[in-house]
Design a protein around this motif. Structure first.
Motif, PDB file in Angstrom:
ATOM      1  N   GLY A  81       0.804  -1.215   0.000  1.00 47.33           N
ATOM      2  CA  GLY A  81       0.000   0.000   0.000  1.00 47.33           C
ATOM      3  C   GLY A  81       0.834   1.261   0.000  1.00 47.33           C
ATOM      4  O   GLY A  81       2.054   1.246  -0.167  1.00 47.33           O
ATOM      5  N   SER A 146      -2.165  -9.325   0.670  1.00 49.49           N
ATOM      6  CA  SER A 146      -2.270  -8.779  -0.680  1.00 49.49           C
ATOM      7  C   SER A 146      -3.395  -9.446  -1.462  1.00 49.49           C
ATOM      8  O   SER A 146      -4.076  -8.797  -2.267  1.00 49.49           O
ATOM      9  CB  SER A 146      -0.948  -8.954  -1.426  1.00 49.49           C
ATOM     10  OG  SER A 146       0.093  -8.285  -0.757  1.00 49.49           O
ATOM     11  N   THR A 147      -3.606 -10.736  -1.239  1.00 49.11           N
ATOM     12  CA  THR A 147      -4.649 -11.467  -1.971  1.00 49.11           C
ATOM     13  C   THR A 147      -6.039 -11.183  -1.409  1.00 49.11           C
ATOM     14  O   THR A 147      -6.987 -10.913  -2.152  1.00 49.11           O
ATOM     15  CB  THR A 147      -4.363 -12.980  -1.904  1.00 49.11           C
ATOM     16  OG1 THR A 147      -3.064 -13.244  -2.437  1.00 49.11           O
ATOM     17  CG2 THR A 147      -5.413 -13.752  -2.697  1.00 49.11           C
ATOM     18  N   LYS A 150      -7.039  -6.903  -1.427  1.00 52.95           N
ATOM     19  CA  LYS A 150      -6.561  -6.118  -2.557  1.00 52.95           C
ATOM     20  C   LYS A 150      -7.384  -4.849  -2.791  1.00 52.95           C
ATOM     21  O   LYS A 150      -6.808  -3.763  -3.016  1.00 52.95           O
ATOM     22  CB  LYS A 150      -6.551  -6.990  -3.812  1.00 52.95           C
ATOM     23  CG  LYS A 150      -5.964  -6.289  -5.038  1.00 52.95           C
ATOM     24  CD  LYS A 150      -5.926  -7.239  -6.235  1.00 52.95           C
ATOM     25  CE  LYS A 150      -5.339  -6.550  -7.461  1.00 52.95           C
ATOM     26  NZ  LYS A 150      -5.303  -7.468  -8.631  1.00 52.95           N
ATOM     27  N   PRO A 151      -8.750  -4.901  -2.730  1.00 51.17           N
ATOM     28  CA  PRO A 151      -9.521  -3.661  -2.967  1.00 51.17           C
ATOM     29  C   PRO A 151      -9.213  -2.561  -1.956  1.00 51.17           C
ATOM     30  O   PRO A 151      -9.170  -1.376  -2.306  1.00 51.17           O
ATOM     31  CB  PRO A 151     -10.978  -4.130  -2.839  1.00 51.17           C
ATOM     32  CG  PRO A 151     -10.942  -5.597  -3.081  1.00 51.17           C
ATOM     33  CD  PRO A 151      -9.631  -6.061  -2.546  1.00 51.17           C
ATOM     34  N   TYR A 152      -8.989  -2.936  -0.696  1.00 55.76           N
ATOM     35  CA  TYR A 152      -8.714  -1.938   0.338  1.00 55.76           C
ATOM     36  C   TYR A 152      -7.305  -1.352   0.188  1.00 55.76           C
ATOM     37  O   TYR A 152      -7.082  -0.176   0.489  1.00 55.76           O
ATOM     38  CB  TYR A 152      -8.887  -2.563   1.723  1.00 55.76           C
ATOM     39  CG  TYR A 152     -10.245  -3.209   1.908  1.00 55.76           C
ATOM     40  CD1 TYR A 152     -11.390  -2.429   2.036  1.00 55.76           C
ATOM     41  CD2 TYR A 152     -10.381  -4.595   1.911  1.00 55.76           C
ATOM     42  CE1 TYR A 152     -12.642  -3.011   2.189  1.00 55.76           C
ATOM     43  CE2 TYR A 152     -11.619  -5.186   2.059  1.00 55.76           C
ATOM     44  CZ  TYR A 152     -12.753  -4.401   2.194  1.00 55.76           C
ATOM     45  OH  TYR A 152     -13.980  -4.978   2.332  1.00 55.76           O
ATOM     46  N   ILE A 153      -6.378  -2.188  -0.309  1.00 57.24           N
ATOM     47  CA  ILE A 153      -5.024  -1.693  -0.570  1.00 57.24           C
ATOM     48  C   ILE A 153      -5.038  -0.690  -1.722  1.00 57.24           C
ATOM     49  O   ILE A 153      -4.442   0.379  -1.652  1.00 57.24           O
ATOM     50  CB  ILE A 153      -4.080  -2.874  -0.882  1.00 57.24           C
ATOM     51  CG1 ILE A 153      -3.960  -3.805   0.338  1.00 57.24           C
ATOM     52  CG2 ILE A 153      -2.701  -2.371  -1.299  1.00 57.24           C
ATOM     53  CD1 ILE A 153      -3.266  -5.119   0.041  1.00 57.24           C
ATOM     54  N   GLN A 154      -5.768  -1.048  -2.792  1.00 55.97           N
ATOM     55  CA  GLN A 154      -5.845  -0.163  -3.959  1.00 55.97           C
ATOM     56  C   GLN A 154      -6.553   1.148  -3.627  1.00 55.97           C
ATOM     57  O   GLN A 154      -6.261   2.192  -4.223  1.00 55.97           O
ATOM     58  CB  GLN A 154      -6.563  -0.881  -5.101  1.00 55.97           C
ATOM     59  CG  GLN A 154      -5.781  -2.051  -5.675  1.00 55.97           C
ATOM     60  CD  GLN A 154      -6.556  -2.819  -6.728  1.00 55.97           C
ATOM     61  OE1 GLN A 154      -7.787  -2.740  -6.787  1.00 55.97           O
ATOM     62  NE2 GLN A 154      -5.848  -3.565  -7.568  1.00 55.97           N
ATOM     63  N   ALA A 155      -7.496   1.101  -2.681  1.00 56.94           N
ATOM     64  CA  ALA A 155      -8.230   2.298  -2.288  1.00 56.94           C
ATOM     65  C   ALA A 155      -7.458   3.151  -1.283  1.00 56.94           C
ATOM     66  O   ALA A 155      -7.959   4.185  -0.831  1.00 56.94           O
ATOM     67  CB  ALA A 155      -9.580   1.917  -1.703  1.00 56.94           C
ATOM     68  N   GLY A 156      -6.248   2.743  -0.923  1.00 55.73           N
ATOM     69  CA  GLY A 156      -5.442   3.497   0.034  1.00 55.73           C
ATOM     70  C   GLY A 156      -5.945   3.411   1.457  1.00 55.73           C
ATOM     71  O   GLY A 156      -5.668   4.285   2.279  1.00 55.73           O
ATOM     72  N   GLN A 157      -6.681   2.335   1.769  1.00 57.13           N
ATOM     73  CA  GLN A 157      -7.261   2.177   3.103  1.00 57.13           C
ATOM     74  C   GLN A 157      -6.490   1.182   3.972  1.00 57.13           C
ATOM     75  O   GLN A 157      -6.801   1.028   5.155  1.00 57.13           O
ATOM     76  CB  GLN A 157      -8.722   1.728   2.974  1.00 57.13           C
ATOM     77  CG  GLN A 157      -9.605   2.790   2.331  1.00 57.13           C
ATOM     78  CD  GLN A 157     -10.875   2.240   1.726  1.00 57.13           C
ATOM     79  OE1 GLN A 157     -11.086   1.029   1.675  1.00 57.13           O
ATOM     80  NE2 GLN A 157     -11.737   3.130   1.251  1.00 57.13           N
TER      81      GLN A 157
END
Length: 810
Positions: A81, A146-147, A150-157
């Protein structure tokens, strides 16, 4: 308890000389501490002199300063992230290491994200510190996170970090004051550094930091609950908040710790209740303390009011719960208030010597454990709520239920205006939002129109400076094309400079995709009612985004000179006070000012009652729906009718008769003040109807002048004048006028006050209205100082009362 009080007294006596030493000797070369750090040590030293057992705090504090130096050079690595670009409300920090029995970290993260809505996640960042150097474990955890997330990582959360082992202090030769094993000491020392690195990284990413373990389960909505509590505590002094005790927002995933401790049913020990609230006749005060379904209610409460439970015998409390409002509908709650615990050593009968804050009500509720130092003290005054706003604890009457139904229907029918369309006939909307929109709706009149005279009066009575903050919006609400063309041509020719300067805008409107229709009505007046409400709805709907405030005017009105300036100054004085509609005349529609944020509801409200209710009555009803119970009307009317259009319209829309007040009568009264009078001035001079006045050189916030009438009177108007009349010198900069009732006998003062209004440019002149089923006679008029920067001169306090014979007739 006497020992406790002595302890507090000694603490205060010791702290002051220590602070004096520090301020006078800021460059003490024998210490490595900064000035701020010295002040903190001074507090610690004062406490240690009271309790020598606390001497270890000073050593810990010094060690903390020395050992924190390496934090400046720590460079924690981001594994997954990226930090947020904008500061968030809350960082949720989790520190995790490898566990022999397996890890719950993934379960904790899954619980956290599943328990949070998308809107909640916008305001938080989850920061995970993988505090273990085992490369195999790190790679596995990184891969799993990471698996799965993933959506929360991409959203910067979600951000995952790791701190290199070289950043840690050596874990050898660690000392302990207790009989702990070296392994345990090393584990706790390592854990402290894990937390330190986590918090160090989180420092600049949010306003608040929440620490949770890596083996917890989160309750749905926990972020909103914490954010609500943080909002309530925003202006209070606090360091840490234990949210596990606030309704158990987190529970352990470990089976042996999963069951929460229960306090059982409340015991409510024997007690007496005291209050400063005005108890209604059919409400029982003791119901507030009963454990059954009974409740205590009041109609209104002033800031500073309290309800205090005095226990018969001091007790050690484990939990306090305060519930306000309706349980099912969550209405009539206490908007702002707090609960305090009181301790007593002098055996006072109806109060306690000392109070400590337990907590602030959030959404009308407090449910909190009594922890740490409070739990060791015997509490005598269990609850002391400081009420900061108005509460109404009564069952909903049929009238309120009807109001609720109206609002629900209003939301359903409001899409009608979404299909409205407009044509700009002349001018253009302002590029920047203005302070005030003056809205005028006009139609074709059989006997001629006064619209041009109204506009002429408006612009001639306004300065260029006033018009800089204003846009005049004229809605031509008649489909006749010849009339439209002629009206646009006349206005464009006479007021071209104002149109070019974007200070005058002309539009025509359609409702629901068709031209305005007269419809089928059972009486001519119903047709007028329906048409006018549609016209107002179209006018206000277009105006809702042009400015902050909206002034409604009819098309046959004469404006007083500088009327816009009078409105601007009034809006400034009322800016931070609650209101729905301010009235600057006694005309049925002209002179009424609204917040533009309320216009969408008002337009929908007009369309609910299509024909049966006149518009001016709906305006009053709308004010009541939004909880302004009495009109706010200023005595000096700044609008008057040029002429009526026809006897028929006068019959459909009867005008309220102008009240002729005559001279003020100022009933016999005494005048009290807590201000130091000027030379030869007396407080009574402020109330005499002559050239005398009252002055003071040092007025401060909280000072007052109070007129206490010899007997209660039906007051219908109040005027307060400050400063010299011509030069406006020595006016009250900021103040309010309060009206009091509930006069006590000895000493004589009013137990309850209601706000009449703020002073506008050093003066106030307002009509006095009374709520239905409320007190109809007043005993006090209080002028309250909020701020003053120079000498204050109170020229006159004028009072008009309703004559006795009129009271008897009514």
């Amino acid at each position: 308890m006497r020992n406790l009080l002595w302890t507090l007294t000694i603490a205060i006596a010791l702290v002051f000389p220590i602070f004096y030493f520090i301020k006078e000797n800021p460059f003490d070369t024998t210490s490595f501490l900064t000035l701020e750090e010295k002040e903190l040590v001074a507090w610690q030293t004062a406490r240690m002199q009271i309790n020598p057992g606390r001497t270890r705090h000073l050593k810990t504090f010094k060690d903390m300063q020395r050992n924190s130096e390496p934090l400046k050079n720590v460079n924690s690595r981001i594994l997954i992230g990226a930090p947020p670009l904008e500061k968030k409300l809350l960082t949720i920090g989790i520190s995790s290491v490898q566990h022999l029995q397996g890890s719950y970290l993934l379960d904790t993260l899954q619980s956290l994200f599943f328990a949070s809505s998308s809107s909640e996640l916008k305001h938080i960042i989850v920061l995970v510190h993988l505090a273990d150097s085992d490369r195999k474990w790190l790679n596995q955890v990184i891969s799993n996170i990471s698996t799965l997330f993933k959506p929360y990582i991409q959203a910067g959360q979600l951000v995952v970090i790791n701190t290199p082992l070289k950043s840690y202090l050596p874990l050898k030769k660690l000392k302990s004051n207790r009989n702990n094993t070296p392994t345990y000491i090393a584990f706790r020392s390592k854990q402290n550094m894990d937390y330190a690195f986590l918090m160090n990284f989180a420092t600049n990413h949010s306003d608040y930091f929440l620490m949770i373990d890596d083996d917890v389960k989160c309750v749905p909505g926990f972020v909103t609950q914490i954010a609500t509590i943080l909002s309530a505590w925003e202006w209070k002094f606090w360091h840490t908040d234990n949210h596990s005790s606030f309704g158990s927002k987190f529970s352990s995933l470990k089976d042996k710790e999963f069951i929460e401790e229960s306090d059982g049913s409340p015991s409510n020990p024997a007690a007496t209740i005291y209050t400063s609230l005005n108890v209604t006749n059919d409400s029982v005060l003791m119901n507030a303390y009963s454990v059954d379904k009974n409740f205590f209610y009041i109609k209104e409460a002033a800031a500073g009011s309290h309800l205090t439970v005095i226990l018969d015998i001091p007790a050690t409390l484990s939990r306090v719960q305060v519930l306000t409002g309706s349980e099912l509908k969550e209405e009539k709650q206490l908007k702002e208030g707090q609960v305090e615990l009181g301790y007593d050593s002098t055996n006072r009968i109806n109060d306690c010597d000392d109070y400590v804050l337990l907590g602030i009500l959030v959404n009308g509720i407090l449910n909190k454990q009594v922890l740490s130092e409070e739990s060791g003290k015997k509490v005598k005054c269990k609850e002391k709520g400081r009420i900061v706003w108005q509460i109404i604890q009564e069952q909903m009457s049929s009238e309120i239920q009807n109001h609720l139904k109206v609002f629900m229907e209003m939301q359903i029918r409001s899409p009608l205006l979404q299909h409205s369309s407009y044509t700009v006939l002349a001018g253009a909307p302002p590029q920047k939002k203005k302070l005030l929109t003056v809205g005028i709706s006009t139609v074709l009149r059989p006997h001629g129109s006064y619209l041009l005279d109204t506009l002429q009066s408006l612009f001639q009575g306004s300065s260029e400076h006033d018009l800089e903050y204003t846009v005049v919006l004229v809605c031509l609400s008649d489909p006749d094309p010849a009339w439209l063309s002629q009206t646009v041509a006349n206005i464009s020719g006479l007021f071209a400079p104002h149109i070019e300067a974007q200070k005058l805008l002309m539009i025509s409107g359609f409702l629901g995709g068709s031209l305005l229709k007269k419809g089928n009505h059972t009486s001519p007046c119903e047709g007028f009612n329906s048409r006018q409400k549609e016209d107002y709805a179209l006018l206000m709907n277009f105006a809702s985004n042009l400015s902050d405030y909206f002034l409604l005017m009819e098309d046959n009105v004469q404006c007083s000179p500088r009327f816009l300036s009078a409105i601007y100054w009034t809006l400034s004085a009322w800016k931070d006070l609650p209101w729905v509609m301010l009235e600057f005349s006694n005309l049925r529609a002209s002179g009424k000012v609204f917040h533009t944020r309320d216009l969408s509801r008002l337009t929908s409200f007009f369309l609910l009652f299509h024909s049966d209710t006149p518009p001016h009555l709906l305006l009053s009803e709308f004010r009541l729906l939004l909880d302004q119970n009495v009109p706010i009307r200023f005595s000096s009317s700044i609008f008057s009718h040029v002429s009526s259009y026809s006897e028929f319209e006068d019959r459909c829309f009867p005008e309220e008769k102008e009240v002729v007040f005559g001279d003020p009568d100022n009933p016999t009264a005494v005048v009290l003040t807590n201000m130091f009078p000027g030379f030869r001035d007396r407080p009574q001079h402020a109330y005499t109807l002559n050239e005398d006045y009252f002055s003071t050189v040092d007025a401060q916030s909280g000072n007052y002048v109070t007129v206490i009438l010899d007997r209660p009177q039906k007051i219908i108007r109040v005027a307060v004048l400050t400063g010299f009349k011509k030069k406006r010198m020595y006016q009250l900069h900021q103040g309010q006028v309060l009206l009091g009732y509930g006069l006590t006998k000895s000493p004589r003062y009013c137990a309850h006050y209601i706000l009449l209004g703020p002073l506008v440019r050093g003066s106030l002149d307002q009509r006095v209205y009374y709520e239905e089923d409320s007190v109809e006679k007043l005993s006090c008029i209080k002028l309250l100082v909020l701020s003053q920067e120079a000498l204050l001169l109170i020229r006159q306090i004028k009072v008009w009362t309703e004559p006795e014979e009129e009271e008897e007739e009514s």
